[in-house]
Design an enzyme around this catalytic site. Sequence first.
Site, PDB file in Angstrom:
ATOM      1  N   HIS A 171       0.889  -1.167   0.000  1.00 27.53           N
ATOM      2  CA  HIS A 171       0.000   0.000   0.000  1.00 27.53           C
ATOM      3  C   HIS A 171       0.926   1.215   0.000  1.00 27.53           C
ATOM      4  CE1 HIS A 171      -2.398  -3.017   2.261  1.00 27.53           C
ATOM      5  NE2 HIS A 171      -3.460  -2.433   1.745  1.00 27.53           N
TER       6      HIS A 171
ATOM      7  N   ASP B 228       2.222   1.967   3.430  1.00 28.40           N
ATOM      8  CA  ASP B 228       3.187   1.055   4.066  1.00 28.40           C
ATOM      9  C   ASP B 228       4.600   1.530   3.801  1.00 28.40           C
ATOM     10  OD1 ASP B 228       0.968  -0.623   4.300  1.00 28.40           O
ATOM     11  OD2 ASP B 228       1.533  -1.803   2.541  1.00 28.40           O
TER      12      ASP B 228
ATOM     13  N   ASP C 273      -6.061 -13.374   9.208  1.00 29.21           N
ATOM     14  CA  ASP C 273      -4.900 -13.313   8.305  1.00 29.21           C
ATOM     15  C   ASP C 273      -3.759 -14.221   8.740  1.00 29.21           C
ATOM     16  OD1 ASP C 273      -5.980 -11.509   6.488  1.00 29.21           O
ATOM     17  OD2 ASP C 273      -5.128  -9.744   7.464  1.00 29.21           O
TER      18      ASP C 273
ATOM     19  N   GLU D  79     -10.808  -6.759  -4.937  1.00 24.69           N
ATOM     20  CA  GLU D  79     -10.621  -7.776  -3.886  1.00 24.69           C
ATOM     21  C   GLU D  79     -11.860  -7.867  -3.007  1.00 24.69           C
ATOM     22  OE1 GLU D  79      -6.902  -7.571  -1.702  1.00 24.69           O
ATOM     23  OE2 GLU D  79      -7.829  -8.483   0.043  1.00 24.69           O
TER      24      GLU D  79
HETATM   25  C1  XUL Z   1      -7.582  -6.347   4.077  1.00 23.92           C
HETATM   26  C2  XUL Z   1      -6.789  -6.766   2.916  1.00 23.92           C
HETATM   27  C3  XUL Z   1      -5.920  -5.740   2.303  1.00 23.92           C
HETATM   28  C4  XUL Z   1      -5.922  -5.784   0.804  1.00 23.92           C
HETATM   29  C5  XUL Z   1      -5.191  -4.649   0.163  1.00 23.92           C
HETATM   30  O1  XUL Z   1      -8.372  -7.327   4.620  1.00 23.92           O
HETATM   31  O2  XUL Z   1      -6.826  -7.899   2.530  1.00 23.92           O
HETATM   32  O3  XUL Z   1      -4.638  -5.900   2.802  1.00 23.92           O
HETATM   33  O4  XUL Z   1      -5.359  -6.961   0.337  1.00 23.92           O
HETATM   34  O5  XUL Z   1      -5.629  -3.423   0.584  1.00 23.92           O
HETATM   35 CO    CO Z   2      -5.918  -8.871   0.938  1.00 22.67          CO
END
Ligand code: XUL
Ligand code: CO
Length: 440
Positions: free
Chosen positions: A99, A102, A307, A230
Amino acid sequence: MEFFKEVSKVSYEGKDSRNPLAFKHYNAKQKIGSKTMEEWLPFAMSWWHTLVAGGADPFGAPTALRTWNDKELMEASKMRVEAGFEFMDKLGINYFCFHDRDLAPEGKTIQETNANLDLVVDILAEKMSQYNKKVLWGTASLFTNPRYMHGGATSPNADIFAIGAAQVKKALDVTHKLNGQGYVFWGGREGYETLLNTDMKKEQDHMAYFLSMAVDYKEKIGFKGSFYLEPKPKEPTKHQYDFDVATCMEFLAKYNLDKHFSINIEVNHATLAGHTVHHEAHLARINDMWGTLDINFGDPLLGWDTDQFPTNIYDATLMMYEYIKQDGFTNGGLNFDAKVRRGSHTMTDLVTSYIAGMDTLAWGLKAAHNMIEDGYYEKNINERYATYQSGIGAKIDKKQTSFDELSQYANTLEEPVLLSGKQEVLEAELNQFIWNAVSK
Ligand code: XUL
Ligand code: CO
C-alpha cells in the site's frame, strides 16, 4: 546491516527435515508437470504484514521486536526497505505487494506525503534492480487516515472522494514507475454501518465511476498491469460492497467494468463471506475472473479476519486444484496477506511463518497436480452428467428443446434411477492424494 541474523538462505531439505529454517516441500526448481514450482508459485511478500505490522490489537500494544522500532518514521521506512529485500532474498521470494502508506509515512500536507513516498520509491527502484525483485501489485490505503472514516470512493463528502482519487492517481503512478504487474482495489471502508444514514445507490454509482476513472487514467499513462477487485464481506465496515466473488462480478458487469478487472481472491475473506476458498476460486475460474490470490487462512472458530499463515493442507490442495485447472495466473501471484500471531514476535518468526506457508502451498500444488493427472474427479463428474451426452440430454445441453417436447418425453419415462453422489468416497480419495503427494 543484517536484519535476519539467525537466517541464511533458506534451502530445500526435503520432507523429512525437522529444520524450521528449511523448506520441506517447496523446491523452487522442481518441475510439477510443465512448470517449475517457482513458475507455478509466484510468491509475494506483503509489505504491510511483514515489515509494518507490530502486533497491536484492540486490547494491547505492539509486541513485535523489530530493528526499526525506536527509529523516527522516515528512517524506519528506509530500514524496512533494507530488511524487505534481505527477507525476499533469503526466502527466494521474487515479488512484493504494497500500500502507498506502508512504504512511507504521511506528512502534514498531501504534497509532503507524496514527497515522502517518492523518496522511498526511488530507493525501492534501486533495490529492485540490485536484487532482481518485482512488484506484483500496488494499492492505495483509503482506509487508515481518519478522513476516510465514512469511505473513500463512497464517502458522503465530495472533497474526500476527490482526495481519494488524487491518492489513487499517485499510487498508480508509483506502481507504474516500479513496473508493477498489477494494481488492487480493496474497498476497506467502501460499505455501510447503517442504512439509516446511507444512500447505497449513490455510493455504488460513485464507486463504479471512481473505478472507471482509474481505468481511464491507467490507459492514459500506459500502465499495462492488471486491475483487480478484492472481495471482502465485512470488517472494517459492517457490510462491504465488494462482498464476495459473485457480488464483485455482478457489480463489474452492471457498470461495464468487467473487461477491465479480474478478482483478487483472499482465503480469509472467502471464509468471512461464508464460503470456502474452493468455492470462490471455482466460481471466479469458470467465469474467467480469477486474476490473483491473497494467501492466508482464517480461524474457523473466529468471525474476523485473522490473516493467518496458510497451514491447512486441505484448503491449499483444493485451491491449487482450481489454480492448476486455469493454468495459473497471467500477471497475478500468491501474495502472503498473512501476519504472524501476536505472540510470534521475533524477526525469525517472520521467516519460519513464510516457510510454513510456502511449504503448504507447494504440498497442495503437488497433490492437486496428481489429482488432475489421475483424472479421477473429472471421470466421476463426466459419469455424473452422462445423461446429457446423448438423446434428450444432448438437446437440453445444446438448448434445442422446449417445454412441449420435454413434457412429451417425460410422459414416456418410468421413474429414473439416480447415481450416488459418493461424497464420502470422493473425500477419502482426497486424503489419499494428499498423503501420496508426500509419502512417495
Ligand atoms: C484487508 C486486505 C488488504 C488488501 C489490500 O483485509 O486484505 O490488505 O489486500 O488493501
Ligand atoms: Co488482501
